[in-house]
Design an enzyme around this catalytic site. Structure first.
Site, PDB file in Angstrom:
ATOM      1  N   GLY A 157       0.730  -5.183   0.800  1.00  0.00           N
ATOM      2  CA  GLY A 157      -0.385  -5.299  -0.131  1.00  0.00           C
ATOM      3  C   GLY A 157       0.024  -5.928  -1.462  1.00  0.00           C
ATOM      4  O   GLY A 157      -0.794  -6.559  -2.134  1.00  0.00           O
ATOM      5  N   GLU A 190      -0.083  -9.511  -0.875  1.00  0.00           N
ATOM      6  CA  GLU A 190      -1.505  -9.888  -0.773  1.00  0.00           C
ATOM      7  C   GLU A 190      -2.163  -9.899  -2.154  1.00  0.00           C
ATOM      8  O   GLU A 190      -3.028 -10.734  -2.428  1.00  0.00           O
ATOM      9  CB  GLU A 190      -2.225  -8.924   0.169  1.00  0.00           C
ATOM     10  CG  GLU A 190      -1.762  -9.089   1.608  1.00  0.00           C
ATOM     11  CD  GLU A 190      -2.352  -8.042   2.538  1.00  0.00           C
ATOM     12  OE1 GLU A 190      -2.142  -6.840   2.281  1.00  0.00           O
ATOM     13  OE2 GLU A 190      -3.034  -8.410   3.506  1.00  0.00           O
ATOM     14  N   GLU A 240       4.096  -5.166   7.344  1.00  0.00           N
ATOM     15  CA  GLU A 240       3.267  -4.102   7.923  1.00  0.00           C
ATOM     16  C   GLU A 240       3.584  -3.856   9.396  1.00  0.00           C
ATOM     17  O   GLU A 240       3.474  -2.740   9.884  1.00  0.00           O
ATOM     18  CB  GLU A 240       1.776  -4.447   7.780  1.00  0.00           C
ATOM     19  CG  GLU A 240       1.238  -4.347   6.359  1.00  0.00           C
ATOM     20  CD  GLU A 240       1.384  -5.626   5.562  1.00  0.00           C
ATOM     21  OE1 GLU A 240       2.179  -6.521   5.955  1.00  0.00           O
ATOM     22  OE2 GLU A 240       0.688  -5.743   4.537  1.00  0.00           O
ATOM     23  N   ALA A 291       0.856  -1.186   0.000  1.00  0.00           N
ATOM     24  CA  ALA A 291       0.000   0.000   0.000  1.00  0.00           C
ATOM     25  C   ALA A 291       0.892   1.236   0.000  1.00  0.00           C
ATOM     26  O   ALA A 291       2.035   1.187   0.463  1.00  0.00           O
ATOM     27  CB  ALA A 291      -0.882  -0.009   1.240  1.00  0.00           C
TER      28      ALA A 291
HETATM   29  N1  CO8 Z   1       4.603   3.185  -0.404  1.00  0.00           N
HETATM   30  C1  CO8 Z   1       5.043   4.363  -0.887  1.00  0.00           C
HETATM   31  N2  CO8 Z   1       6.257   4.513  -1.447  1.00  0.00           N
HETATM   32  C2  CO8 Z   1       7.066   3.450  -1.480  1.00  0.00           C
HETATM   33  C3  CO8 Z   1       6.671   2.210  -0.975  1.00  0.00           C
HETATM   34  C4  CO8 Z   1       5.365   2.090  -0.425  1.00  0.00           C
HETATM   35  N3  CO8 Z   1       4.890   0.930   0.040  1.00  0.00           N
HETATM   36  N4  CO8 Z   1       7.695   1.333  -1.142  1.00  0.00           N
HETATM   37  C5  CO8 Z   1       8.669   2.021  -1.740  1.00  0.00           C
HETATM   38  N5  CO8 Z   1       8.308   3.297  -1.943  1.00  0.00           N
HETATM   39  C6  CO8 Z   1       9.089   4.371  -2.551  1.00  0.00           C
HETATM   40  C7  CO8 Z   1      10.169   4.857  -1.613  1.00  0.00           C
HETATM   41  O1  CO8 Z   1       9.643   5.805  -0.693  1.00  0.00           O
HETATM   42  C8  CO8 Z   1      11.151   5.440  -2.584  1.00  0.00           C
HETATM   43  O2  CO8 Z   1      10.698   6.724  -2.962  1.00  0.00           O
HETATM   44  P1  CO8 Z   1      11.757   7.955  -3.089  1.00  0.00           P
HETATM   45  O3  CO8 Z   1      12.687   7.529  -4.178  1.00  0.00           O
HETATM   46  O4  CO8 Z   1      10.869   9.098  -3.449  1.00  0.00           O
HETATM   47  O5  CO8 Z   1      12.412   8.059  -1.770  1.00  0.00           O
HETATM   48  C9  CO8 Z   1      11.042   4.531  -3.796  1.00  0.00           C
HETATM   49  O6  CO8 Z   1       9.774   3.876  -3.683  1.00  0.00           O
HETATM   50  C10 CO8 Z   1      12.121   3.475  -3.851  1.00  0.00           C
HETATM   51  O7  CO8 Z   1      12.111   2.777  -2.608  1.00  0.00           O
HETATM   52  P2  CO8 Z   1      13.444   2.533  -1.740  1.00  0.00           P
HETATM   53  O8  CO8 Z   1      14.422   3.643  -1.955  1.00  0.00           O
HETATM   54  O9  CO8 Z   1      13.025   2.259  -0.346  1.00  0.00           O
HETATM   55  O10 CO8 Z   1      13.995   1.222  -2.463  1.00  0.00           O
HETATM   56  P3  CO8 Z   1      14.922   0.096  -1.801  1.00  0.00           P
HETATM   57  O11 CO8 Z   1      15.356  -0.771  -2.946  1.00  0.00           O
HETATM   58  O12 CO8 Z   1      15.976   0.689  -0.959  1.00  0.00           O
HETATM   59  O13 CO8 Z   1      13.953  -0.732  -0.830  1.00  0.00           O
HETATM   60  C11 CO8 Z   1      11.915  -1.885  -0.267  1.00  0.00           C
HETATM   61  C12 CO8 Z   1      12.904  -1.481  -1.392  1.00  0.00           C
HETATM   62  C13 CO8 Z   1      12.619  -2.870   0.689  1.00  0.00           C
HETATM   63  C14 CO8 Z   1      10.720  -2.564  -0.914  1.00  0.00           C
HETATM   64  C15 CO8 Z   1      11.485  -0.618   0.513  1.00  0.00           C
HETATM   65  O14 CO8 Z   1      11.063   0.355  -0.438  1.00  0.00           O
HETATM   66  C16 CO8 Z   1      10.357  -0.841   1.473  1.00  0.00           C
HETATM   67  O15 CO8 Z   1      10.567  -1.380   2.543  1.00  0.00           O
HETATM   68  N6  CO8 Z   1       9.120  -0.408   1.095  1.00  0.00           N
HETATM   69  C17 CO8 Z   1       7.968  -0.480   1.959  1.00  0.00           C
HETATM   70  C18 CO8 Z   1       7.457  -1.894   2.028  1.00  0.00           C
HETATM   71  C19 CO8 Z   1       6.301  -1.961   2.989  1.00  0.00           C
HETATM   72  O16 CO8 Z   1       6.403  -1.679   4.158  1.00  0.00           O
HETATM   73  N7  CO8 Z   1       5.151  -2.387   2.457  1.00  0.00           N
HETATM   74  C20 CO8 Z   1       3.948  -2.524   3.268  1.00  0.00           C
HETATM   75  C21 CO8 Z   1       3.155  -1.248   3.205  1.00  0.00           C
HETATM   76  S1  CO8 Z   1       1.729  -1.339   4.255  1.00  0.00           S
HETATM   77  C22 CO8 Z   1       0.715  -2.380   3.406  1.00  0.00           C
HETATM   78  O17 CO8 Z   1       0.948  -2.770   2.293  1.00  0.00           O
HETATM   79  C23 CO8 Z   1      -0.534  -2.908   4.066  1.00  0.00           C
HETATM   80  C24 CO8 Z   1      -1.368  -1.914   4.725  1.00  0.00           C
HETATM   81  C25 CO8 Z   1      -2.664  -2.590   5.102  1.00  0.00           C
HETATM   82  C26 CO8 Z   1      -3.651  -2.622   3.945  1.00  0.00           C
HETATM   83  C27 CO8 Z   1      -3.252  -3.503   2.741  1.00  0.00           C
HETATM   84  C28 CO8 Z   1      -3.798  -3.006   1.450  1.00  0.00           C
HETATM   85  C29 CO8 Z   1      -2.967  -2.001   0.754  1.00  0.00           C
END
Ligand code: CO8
Length: 257
Positions: free
Chosen positions: A109, A112, A132, A65
């Site tokens: 997500g 999922e 999450e 998400a």
């Molecule tokens: N949301 C928004 N932006 C994101 C997300 C995300 N989930 N993941 C990555 N990005 C963005 C980063 O902010 C970054 O943006 P910017 O360049 O502007 O800083 C860009 O994408 C690249 O990401 P990274 O620099 O972090 O890339 P890395 O290769 O270093 O890391 C990862 C990759 C490990 C995937 C890392 O980006 C990460 O940990 N992302 C978040 C993963 C996460 O926590 N996902 C769960 C989110 S919550 C969720 O999904 C469930 C909520 C409950 C409801 C479910 C339905 C949606």
């Protein structure tokens, strides 16, 4: 011109939906989910399509998400907008087979979303996690329900509570994915599988999908009864008679689809 966030292509009887928000690793905001849902429903309603492949990019299937979108939401915001249900339930309404072709991150997500598909093909680079908990959130698009059914309670608890990341081989061993392929073969393999499936009779495919899904919701007895009725209904279909005749006449069947 800005590229669309959801790209839809057709290859024979296969529909291909590509999430295209690479700079945010395909983070799933409303625009992505609305577009995905609309694309899936259109392909599902198209008689010329027999199977659908959903994919992302080489670095991310979807990183979950959109955290930036969610960061300031209040309880009342998510309650009012029916967060998740409004545009996440669409995929469950799709009756044709949906294959997820996953390379790179399938997080939260995104994991999922893959779990919501009928078959998951993973590239070697695929990484699955429900992280999450690191945000003090929790899976909300079926992860706590589908993961235990897919891989058992112990492993599902391990993943949901620790945010551990599975690589493609582990995901394969756990039964989360149906096969692992080299990254440069991912789309070819997914499209070949989808084309094979799409060559079969669409109503028969839909009956099978509905029956397998029923296994998650019904007791064994009810599920067996449901399956039996679905099988009986096959005898009302011209495709089934054509399939059996073609076998006996040693020729390729010509399905109505
Ligand atoms: N949301 C928004 N932006 C994101 C997300 C995300 N989930 N993941 C990555 N990005 C963005 C980063 O902010 C970054 O943006 P910017 O360049 O502007 O800083 C860009 O994408 C690249 O990401 P990274 O620099 O972090 O890339 P890395 O290769 O270093 O890391 C990862 C990759 C490990 C995937 C890392 O980006 C990460 O940990 N992302 C978040 C993963 C996460 O926590 N996902 C769960 C989110 S919550 C969720 O999904 C469930 C909520 C409950 C409801 C479910 C339905 C949606």
């Amino acid at each position: 011109m800005q590229e669309p966030i959801i790209c839809v292509e057709r290859s024979g009887r296969v529909g291909i939906v590509t999430l295209n928000r690479p700079r945010q690793l395909n983070a799933l905001n409303d625009e992505v989910m609305d577009g995905l849902g609309q694309a899936l429903l259109e392909l599902d309603a198209d008689d010329g399509i027999g199977a659908i492949v959903v994919t992302g990019g080489p670095k991310a299937f979807a990183a979950g998400a959109d955290i930036a979108a969610m960061a300031d939401w209040s309880y009342i915001d998510v309650y009012r907008s029916e967060f998740i249900t409004r545009n996440w339930e669409t995929i469950r309404r799709v009756r044709k087979p949906v294959i997820a072709a996953v390379a790179g991150f399938a997080m939260g997500g995104g994991c999922e979303l893959a779990l919501s598909c009928d078959i998951v093909i993973a590239a070697h680079s695929a990484r699955f996690a429900l992280p999450e908990i690191k945000l003090a959130l929790m899976p909300g698009a079926g992860g706590t329900q589908r993961l235990p059914r897919a891989i058992g309670k112990a492993k599902a608890m391990d993943l949901c509570l620790s945010a551990r990341t599975l690589d493609a081989e582990e995901a394969d061993r756990y039964g989360l994915v149906s096969r692992v392929v080299p990254d440069d073969r991912l789309m070819d393999e997914a499209l070949a599988l989808a084309a094979t499936i799409a060559g079969f009779s669409a109503p028969a495919l839909m009956a099978i999908k509905e029956s397998v899904n029923r296994a998650y919701e019904a007791s064994l007895n009810e599920g067996i009864h449901f399956e039996r009725r679905q099988l009986h209904a096959r005898f009302a279909s011209a495709d089934a008679h054509e399939g059996m005749k073609a076998f006996l006449e040693k020729r390729k069947p010509a399905f109505d689809h």
